[in-house]
Design a protein around this motif. Structure first.
Motif, PDB file in Angstrom:
ATOM      1  N   ILE A  44      -2.234 -31.821 112.067  1.00 30.11           N
ATOM      2  CA  ILE A  44      -1.603 -30.824 111.204  1.00 30.11           C
ATOM      3  C   ILE A  44      -0.873 -31.546 110.084  1.00 30.11           C
ATOM      4  O   ILE A  44      -0.027 -32.411 110.341  1.00 30.11           O
ATOM      5  N   LEU A  45      -1.193 -31.201 108.849  1.00 31.38           N
ATOM      6  CA  LEU A  45      -0.491 -31.766 107.698  1.00 31.38           C
ATOM      7  C   LEU A  45       0.604 -30.787 107.286  1.00 31.38           C
ATOM      8  O   LEU A  45       0.326 -29.689 106.814  1.00 31.38           O
ATOM      9  N   GLY A  46       1.872 -31.170 107.518  1.00 30.04           N
ATOM     10  CA  GLY A  46       2.993 -30.301 107.183  1.00 30.04           C
ATOM     11  C   GLY A  46       3.679 -29.762 108.420  1.00 30.04           C
ATOM     12  O   GLY A  46       3.043 -29.094 109.242  1.00 30.04           O
ATOM     13  N   GLY A  47       4.953 -30.038 108.539  1.00 28.61           N
ATOM     14  CA  GLY A  47       5.703 -29.610 109.718  1.00 28.61           C
ATOM     15  C   GLY A  47       6.644 -28.452 109.441  1.00 28.61           C
ATOM     16  O   GLY A  47       7.682 -28.319 110.094  1.00 28.61           O
ATOM     17  N   GLY A  48       6.298 -27.604 108.475  1.00 27.07           N
ATOM     18  CA  GLY A  48       7.109 -26.434 108.172  1.00 27.07           C
ATOM     19  C   GLY A  48       6.900 -25.329 109.192  1.00 27.07           C
ATOM     20  O   GLY A  48       6.511 -25.580 110.333  1.00 27.07           O
ATOM     21  N   LYS A  49       7.119 -24.097 108.771  1.00 26.17           N
ATOM     22  CA  LYS A  49       7.040 -22.968 109.712  1.00 26.17           C
ATOM     23  C   LYS A  49       5.639 -22.825 110.295  1.00 26.17           C
ATOM     24  O   LYS A  49       5.466 -22.669 111.503  1.00 26.17           O
ATOM     25  N   LEU A  50       4.608 -22.874 109.441  1.00 26.26           N
ATOM     26  CA  LEU A  50       3.244 -22.746 109.954  1.00 26.26           C
ATOM     27  C   LEU A  50       2.902 -23.922 110.850  1.00 26.26           C
ATOM     28  O   LEU A  50       2.304 -23.741 111.927  1.00 26.26           O
ATOM     29  N   GLY A  51       3.276 -25.144 110.451  1.00 27.56           N
ATOM     30  CA  GLY A  51       3.028 -26.311 111.292  1.00 27.56           C
ATOM     31  C   GLY A  51       3.693 -26.174 112.648  1.00 27.56           C
ATOM     32  O   GLY A  51       3.116 -26.539 113.686  1.00 27.56           O
ATOM     33  N   TYR A  52       4.903 -25.631 112.663  1.00 21.42           N
ATOM     34  CA  TYR A  52       5.632 -25.424 113.920  1.00 21.42           C
ATOM     35  C   TYR A  52       4.861 -24.467 114.830  1.00 21.42           C
ATOM     36  O   TYR A  52       4.640 -24.755 116.020  1.00 21.42           O
ATOM     37  N   TYR A  53       4.468 -23.318 114.292  1.00 24.53           N
ATOM     38  CA  TYR A  53       3.776 -22.327 115.126  1.00 24.53           C
ATOM     39  C   TYR A  53       2.398 -22.813 115.567  1.00 24.53           C
ATOM     40  O   TYR A  53       1.931 -22.497 116.669  1.00 24.53           O
ATOM     41  N   LEU A  54       1.731 -23.592 114.702  1.00 28.05           N
ATOM     42  CA  LEU A  54       0.451 -24.182 115.108  1.00 28.05           C
ATOM     43  C   LEU A  54       0.645 -25.131 116.282  1.00 28.05           C
ATOM     44  O   LEU A  54      -0.114 -25.102 117.255  1.00 28.05           O
ATOM     45  N   ALA A  55       1.663 -25.987 116.189  1.00 29.03           N
ATOM     46  CA  ALA A  55       1.937 -26.926 117.281  1.00 29.03           C
ATOM     47  C   ALA A  55       2.234 -26.175 118.573  1.00 29.03           C
ATOM     48  O   ALA A  55       1.777 -26.569 119.653  1.00 29.03           O
ATOM     49  N   LYS A  56       2.979 -25.104 118.463  1.00 32.05           N
ATOM     50  CA  LYS A  56       3.315 -24.299 119.646  1.00 32.05           C
ATOM     51  C   LYS A  56       2.045 -23.758 120.307  1.00 32.05           C
ATOM     52  O   LYS A  56       1.888 -23.803 121.530  1.00 32.05           O
ATOM     53  N   GLU A  57       1.117 -23.241 119.479  1.00 29.11           N
ATOM     54  CA  GLU A  57      -0.135 -22.703 120.005  1.00 29.11           C
ATOM     55  C   GLU A  57      -1.024 -23.811 120.563  1.00 29.11           C
ATOM     56  O   GLU A  57      -1.637 -23.669 121.637  1.00 29.11           O
ATOM     57  N   PHE A  58      -1.109 -24.943 119.850  1.00 29.87           N
ATOM     58  CA  PHE A  58      -1.991 -26.028 120.268  1.00 29.87           C
ATOM     59  C   PHE A  58      -1.527 -26.650 121.593  1.00 29.87           C
ATOM     60  O   PHE A  58      -2.348 -26.969 122.463  1.00 29.87           O
ATOM     61  N   VAL A  59      -0.225 -26.834 121.724  1.00 26.24           N
ATOM     62  CA  VAL A  59       0.301 -27.390 122.973  1.00 26.24           C
ATOM     63  C   VAL A  59      -0.019 -26.462 124.137  1.00 26.24           C
ATOM     64  O   VAL A  59      -0.387 -26.908 125.223  1.00 26.24           O
ATOM     65  N   LYS A  60       0.091 -25.168 123.881  1.00 26.92           N
ATOM     66  CA  LYS A  60      -0.222 -24.178 124.911  1.00 26.92           C
ATOM     67  C   LYS A  60      -1.694 -24.267 125.321  1.00 26.92           C
ATOM     68  O   LYS A  60      -2.045 -24.071 126.491  1.00 26.92           O
ATOM     69  N   GLU A  61      -2.563 -24.567 124.337  1.00 24.63           N
ATOM     70  CA  GLU A  61      -4.008 -24.675 124.600  1.00 24.63           C
ATOM     71  C   GLU A  61      -4.411 -26.067 125.072  1.00 24.63           C
ATOM     72  O   GLU A  61      -5.599 -26.354 125.237  1.00 24.63           O
ATOM     73  N   LYS A  62      -3.391 -26.952 125.271  1.00 27.19           N
ATOM     74  CA  LYS A  62      -3.640 -28.330 125.721  1.00 27.19           C
ATOM     75  C   LYS A  62      -4.519 -29.104 124.729  1.00 27.19           C
ATOM     76  O   LYS A  62      -5.400 -29.883 125.115  1.00 27.19           O
ATOM     77  N   ILE A  63      -4.307 -28.871 123.448  1.00 31.53           N
ATOM     78  CA  ILE A  63      -4.969 -29.620 122.382  1.00 31.53           C
ATOM     79  C   ILE A  63      -4.063 -30.785 121.984  1.00 31.53           C
ATOM     80  O   ILE A  63      -2.882 -30.592 121.699  1.00 31.53           O
ATOM     81  N   ASP A  64      -4.601 -32.006 121.997  1.00 31.40           N
ATOM     82  CA  ASP A  64      -3.825 -33.171 121.557  1.00 31.40           C
ATOM     83  C   ASP A  64      -3.465 -32.995 120.079  1.00 31.40           C
ATOM     84  O   ASP A  64      -4.350 -32.869 119.233  1.00 31.40           O
ATOM     85  N   THR A  65      -2.173 -33.017 119.780  1.00 29.75           N
ATOM     86  CA  THR A  65      -1.705 -32.620 118.451  1.00 29.75           C
ATOM     87  C   THR A  65      -0.959 -33.747 117.748  1.00 29.75           C
ATOM     88  O   THR A  65      -0.072 -34.380 118.333  1.00 29.75           O
ATOM     89  N   ILE A  66      -1.336 -33.979 116.476  1.00 26.21           N
ATOM     90  CA  ILE A  66      -0.641 -34.918 115.601  1.00 26.21           C
ATOM     91  C   ILE A  66      -0.094 -34.122 114.421  1.00 26.21           C
ATOM     92  O   ILE A  66      -0.816 -33.325 113.810  1.00 26.21           O
TER      93      ILE A  66
END
Length: 465
Positions: free
Chosen positions: A238-260
């Motif tokens: 994910i490029l960008g750790g703003g609001k959308l980046g935050y919610y993407l990380a939340k969803e990806f972690v839930k889906e057990k996707i390795d996230t950078i």
């Protein structure tokens, strides 16, 4: 004489407020827009028949002078979460029937239910959270292109860039075998949108929107390019750790996707590292190719450019694609970029404003509308709805309905069976249909809903939610 189903007020004429207002112009709605800035109000006055009020929607006397108790719905979309909540709460206490507030800040996420109940707000919308959810569904369902979710995924509406593909260029639609099982909803040619017929000739660089059964759309995709790897998405950058980046990380972690996550602000990096210990947070410039390569950009399954700058998002999504990333995605906010991105080598682009406006439109239209997707920069939409038993369209062949040119029935779902219709297809009560429509054809949607169901469906929706 025009029949008004709903009386709606929008407070806040930013991107979302303007998009909702422009969409509601084509509905049976009496619309008022309130904003502190005269600029967007001037635009609305010059282009639409809308009542605009230059004022602060937080002031009680403004709501009182507008007779807020006569309104069916207030939507607050100012830039402040707190202002939106307060405006909706005040409006509800003053007699407005239903209210919707936009809330974006992640720190409010865990308090959504409490805010909704205690402040008596009927619906809370979070554009970034909704966009993250849609992107996650796109990746985990392994769609070839984002289309919206029609008929539980069995019907798709996809855009295909013709380029110089000799199987399509300079040929009539009726003479192209690959297009026989599907319906061509529209053609974008430069800045022009065409509703085609069988004798329409495709030209180099046309963008065609095609509706049909999932299998037929996937077969068509092979004609344009090799399908990306169908393996499950296991890693994402994910490029960008703003609001959308935050919610993407939340969803990806839930889906057990390795996230950078690549983020340039060190303080924000620390916050993200605290919230998502499972993810790898990198402080750095996300446009630095050496940095991305050092973090194995070429080996991730998906790349999502989610910064606040559309130009950077588009550029870096293209860079990711050139590095062999299967799923390259950009977030875009500017409406005039939608059609540009469609012609580029980016797998998908997502506009939070369109996604949120689509959900609000679905809810305003009531319980018989299942989903809405805004398309072509907001100039068209695809809608899945249930045909009313009161509709004047039932029990008649499509060829005899005299539907407006800007409206196309792309699929009929009856008894669980999906059909791509022809002129002899007949609609029955409670059939599900997927309709593609240019804005000028939206008024015809009321024929599907049946007379008098708009306001009833709207109120029933809010009772259930």
């Amino acid at each position: 004489m025009r029949v008004i189903f709903l009386k709606v007020i929008i407070v806040g004429a930013g991107k979302l407020g303007l998009r909702i207002a422009e969409s509601l112009v084509f509905e049976e709605v009496e619309l008022t827009v309130v904003d502190k800035s005269p600029t967007p109000l001037r635009f609305l006055n010059e282009n639409y028949d809308i009542l605009t009020v230059h004022a602060n929607g937080l002031e009680l006397n403004v709501l009182d002078e507008l007779s807020i108790e006569t309104y069916d719905l207030l939507i607050s979309t100012t830039f402040s979460d707190e202002a939106n909540v307060l405006i909706c709460s005040l409006a509800k206490k003053m007699g407005c029937k239903q209210t919707i507030a936009r809330i974006r800040n992640p720190e409010h996420l865990e308090q959504m239910a409490f805010i909704k109940e205690e402040m008596e707000i009927d619906m809370l919308i979070n554009p970034d959270a909704e966009t993250a959810n849609v992107i996650t569904k796109y990746l985990t369902k392994n769609l070839s292109l984002y289309t919206g979710d029609f008929a539980k995924g069995e019907v798709q509406l996809n855009g295909f860039y013709i380029g110089d593909n000799q199987e399509f260029v300079n040929k009539k639609l009726m003479d192209i075998p690959a297009l026989k099982p599907v319906i061509i909803a529209s053609i974008t040619r430069g800045h022009e949108i065409l509703i085609p017929h069988g004798k329409t000739v495709l030209e180099k660089s046309d963008l065609i929107y095609v509706m049909g059964k999932k299998k037929d759309i996937e077969d068509l995709k092979h004609k344009f390019e090799e399908m990306p790897s169908s393996g499950k998405v296991k890693s994402a950058m994910i490029l960008g750790g703003g609001k959308l980046g935050y919610y993407l990380a939340k969803e990806f972690v839930k889906e057990k996707i390795d996230t950078i996550i690549i983020e340039s602000n060190i303080d924000r990096c620390r916050e993200l590292a605290s919230d998502f210990p499972e993810a790898l947070i990198i402080e750095g410039d996300g446009t630095d190719i050496d940095l991305l390569e050092a973090e194995n950009l070429q080996n991730v399954d998906a790349f999502i450019a989610a910064t606040g700058l559309d130009e950077i998002n588009i550029l870096m999504a293209l860079v990711a694609k050139q590095h062999g990333v299967n799923h390259s995605i950009s977030k875009i906010s500017r409406q005039n970029y939608n059609r540009i991105v469609d012609t580029l080598d980016v797998d998908a682009s997502f506009n939070p404003t369109h996604i949120t406006a689509s959900n609000i439109l679905k809810n305003i239209r009531g319980g018989r509308v299942i989903s809405v997707s805004l398309l072509l920069g907001g100039d068209a939409e695809a809608t899945e709805l249930i045909v009313s038993k009161n509709s004047p369209l039932i029990n008649k062949a499509l060829k005899d309905l005299n539907l407006p040119e800007g409206l196309i029935i792309g699929a009929i779902i009856s008894g669980g069976k999906v059909t791509v219709p022809d002129g002899f297809s007949i609609l029955k009560p409670n059939d599900r249909v997927v309709v593609f429509s240019l804005n000028e054809g939206l008024a015809a949607l009321k024929l599907f809903l049946g007379s008098g169901e708009g306001k009833k469906g709207f109120l029933e929706f809010f009772k259930k939610h």
